[in-house]
Design a protein around this motif. Sequence first.
Motif, PDB file in Angstrom:
ATOM      1  N   PHE A   1      83.341  56.722 -46.711  1.00 20.06           N
ATOM      2  CA  PHE A   1      83.484  55.341 -46.382  1.00 20.06           C
ATOM      3  C   PHE A   1      83.792  54.578 -47.181  1.00 20.06           C
ATOM      4  O   PHE A   1      83.542  54.007 -46.874  1.00 20.06           O
ATOM      5  CB  PHE A   1      82.096  54.866 -45.591  1.00 20.06           C
ATOM      6  N   THR A   2      83.584  54.104 -48.605  1.00 20.02           N
ATOM      7  CA  THR A   2      83.492  53.214 -49.295  1.00 20.02           C
ATOM      8  C   THR A   2      85.353  53.302 -49.262  1.00 20.02           C
ATOM      9  O   THR A   2      85.800  53.821 -49.496  1.00 20.02           O
ATOM     10  CB  THR A   2      83.228  53.917 -50.954  1.00 20.02           C
ATOM     11  N   LYS A   3      86.010  51.732 -50.619  1.00 19.48           N
ATOM     12  CA  LYS A   3      86.661  52.312 -51.158  1.00 19.48           C
ATOM     13  C   LYS A   3      87.038  52.477 -52.188  1.00 19.48           C
ATOM     14  O   LYS A   3      88.229  52.008 -52.637  1.00 19.48           O
ATOM     15  CB  LYS A   3      87.583  50.485 -50.531  1.00 19.48           C
ATOM     16  N   PHE A   4      86.071  52.679 -53.169  1.00 18.04           N
ATOM     17  CA  PHE A   4      86.150  53.588 -54.398  1.00 18.04           C
ATOM     18  C   PHE A   4      87.586  54.268 -54.536  1.00 18.04           C
ATOM     19  O   PHE A   4      87.998  55.147 -53.824  1.00 18.04           O
ATOM     20  CB  PHE A   4      85.283  53.989 -54.729  1.00 18.04           C
ATOM     21  N   ALA A   5      88.258  54.422 -55.505  1.00 21.49           N
ATOM     22  CA  ALA A   5      88.739  55.613 -55.669  1.00 21.49           C
ATOM     23  C   ALA A   5      88.494  56.516 -55.525  1.00 21.49           C
ATOM     24  O   ALA A   5      87.172  57.294 -55.692  1.00 21.49           O
ATOM     25  CB  ALA A   5      89.290  55.098 -57.248  1.00 21.49           C
ATOM     26  N   TRP A   6      89.348  57.902 -55.479  1.00 24.95           N
ATOM     27  CA  TRP A   6      88.398  59.464 -55.706  1.00 24.95           C
ATOM     28  C   TRP A   6      87.169  59.881 -56.305  1.00 24.95           C
ATOM     29  O   TRP A   6      86.543  60.769 -55.612  1.00 24.95           O
ATOM     30  CB  TRP A   6      89.325  60.414 -55.018  1.00 24.95           C
ATOM     31  N   PRO A   7      87.914  59.401 -57.299  1.00 29.00           N
ATOM     32  CA  PRO A   7      86.408  59.876 -58.227  1.00 29.00           C
ATOM     33  C   PRO A   7      85.061  59.692 -58.497  1.00 29.00           C
ATOM     34  O   PRO A   7      84.287  59.938 -58.576  1.00 29.00           O
ATOM     35  CB  PRO A   7      87.351  59.645 -60.001  1.00 29.00           C
ATOM     36  N   VAL A   8      84.786  58.133 -57.797  1.00 29.99           N
ATOM     37  CA  VAL A   8      83.929  57.516 -57.845  1.00 29.99           C
ATOM     38  C   VAL A   8      83.407  57.555 -56.733  1.00 29.99           C
ATOM     39  O   VAL A   8      81.723  58.295 -56.394  1.00 29.99           O
ATOM     40  CB  VAL A   8      84.515  56.349 -57.381  1.00 29.99           C
ATOM     41  N   LYS A   9      84.330  58.085 -55.778  1.00 31.63           N
ATOM     42  CA  LYS A   9      83.205  58.889 -54.752  1.00 31.63           C
ATOM     43  C   LYS A   9      82.879  60.491 -54.998  1.00 31.63           C
ATOM     44  O   LYS A   9      81.721  60.551 -54.587  1.00 31.63           O
ATOM     45  CB  LYS A   9      84.767  59.295 -52.710  1.00 31.63           C
ATOM     46  N   ALA A  10      83.440  60.755 -55.360  1.00 30.15           N
ATOM     47  CA  ALA A  10      83.112  62.839 -55.808  1.00 30.15           C
ATOM     48  C   ALA A  10      81.300  62.274 -56.962  1.00 30.15           C
ATOM     49  O   ALA A  10      80.924  62.934 -56.153  1.00 30.15           O
ATOM     50  CB  ALA A  10      83.852  63.146 -56.808  1.00 30.15           C
ATOM     51  N   VAL A  11      81.580  61.320 -57.608  1.00 30.79           N
ATOM     52  CA  VAL A  11      80.791  61.367 -58.417  1.00 30.79           C
ATOM     53  C   VAL A  11      79.261  60.450 -57.459  1.00 30.79           C
ATOM     54  O   VAL A  11      78.117  60.984 -57.152  1.00 30.79           O
ATOM     55  CB  VAL A  11      80.768  59.916 -58.999  1.00 30.79           C
ATOM     56  N   LEU A  12      79.769  59.693 -55.980  1.00 28.60           N
ATOM     57  CA  LEU A  12      78.347  59.253 -55.305  1.00 28.60           C
ATOM     58  C   LEU A  12      78.256  59.940 -55.114  1.00 28.60           C
ATOM     59  O   LEU A  12      76.590  60.614 -54.325  1.00 28.60           O
ATOM     60  CB  LEU A  12      79.509  58.198 -54.671  1.00 28.60           C
ATOM     61  N   GLY A  13      78.859  60.607 -53.792  1.00 25.22           N
ATOM     62  CA  GLY A  13      78.506  62.140 -52.979  1.00 25.22           C
ATOM     63  C   GLY A  13      77.531  63.060 -53.772  1.00 25.22           C
ATOM     64  O   GLY A  13      76.225  63.418 -53.402  1.00 25.22           O
ATOM     65  N   SER A  14      77.881  62.880 -55.366  1.00 26.89           N
ATOM     66  CA  SER A  14      76.827  64.002 -55.988  1.00 26.89           C
ATOM     67  C   SER A  14      75.760  63.039 -55.823  1.00 26.89           C
ATOM     68  O   SER A  14      74.577  64.050 -56.323  1.00 26.89           O
ATOM     69  CB  SER A  14      77.644  64.502 -57.467  1.00 26.89           C
ATOM     70  N   LEU A  15      75.545  62.139 -56.759  1.00 30.46           N
ATOM     71  CA  LEU A  15      74.348  61.390 -56.439  1.00 30.46           C
ATOM     72  C   LEU A  15      73.572  61.360 -55.689  1.00 30.46           C
ATOM     73  O   LEU A  15      72.821  61.457 -55.367  1.00 30.46           O
ATOM     74  CB  LEU A  15      74.337  60.251 -56.923  1.00 30.46           C
ATOM     75  N   LEU A  16      74.072  61.294 -54.571  1.00 31.01           N
ATOM     76  CA  LEU A  16      73.774  61.241 -53.123  1.00 31.01           C
ATOM     77  C   LEU A  16      72.655  62.845 -52.683  1.00 31.01           C
ATOM     78  O   LEU A  16      72.157  62.984 -52.434  1.00 31.01           O
ATOM     79  CB  LEU A  16      74.605  61.121 -52.205  1.00 31.01           C
TER      80      LEU A  16
END
Length: 231
Positions: free
Chosen positions: A142-157
Amino acid sequence: MPEKTQTIATGSGNTTLTQGGWRRYLLPLSVAVLVIFHSVGFYGLAFSDNPEYFQQLTPMNLLLTAVLLFSFHKRWNGSFMLFALMAATVGFTAEVLGIHTGLLFGDYSYGAALGLKLWEVPLLIGLNWLILIYSTGHISDFTKFAWPVKAVLGSLLMVLLDLFLEPVAVEYDFWRWHSNNIPLSNFIGWFGVALLLQVLYQWLPIAKGNPMAPFVFLVQLLFFVGLYLCL
């Protein structure tokens, strides 16, 4: 485009139905079912006189969550099937490796609460990894970050969820740590495996935008936070 209507003749006159209008109720109904089942499980584990009975219902609750979640997935194509197979297989294999070697997570073993086992790991663990990767991946998407950042964010969740899940899991016989302490290696390994699968989720051209995914993660997070506070 205006909604199509269908007229049905009845003995008392004509009844007009809006085709597809009932679909607007599917998401609220599914969320309600999810909340009710987790609420019953929460009460049973935290406040009933027979928490062991509710522990036995954990596999059914997990299967119900999967059905509700994936019934809203939009395209069951080859890319999605590959992702689902890889997420479940990698997650299950990581757990087998962890159980028998102590690598990735630390020294632990599973109890009886999660049902039938293969190589000392509950079969439903692979499904649990799939549910978590998919739902946290959707939230990060749902965020507008680049996909590597999204992958890190999902992992942190996922690590956030695990912070509350681990003490609850030990209390209710999901698994136990041989040292009687939750090692830091568990969270590092959890993040590492999650990151690998989150990259897969972001990289494969699978349909995103499942409206049920955020509710699945939020309800599970609140479920484990509530049980954690009751310990």
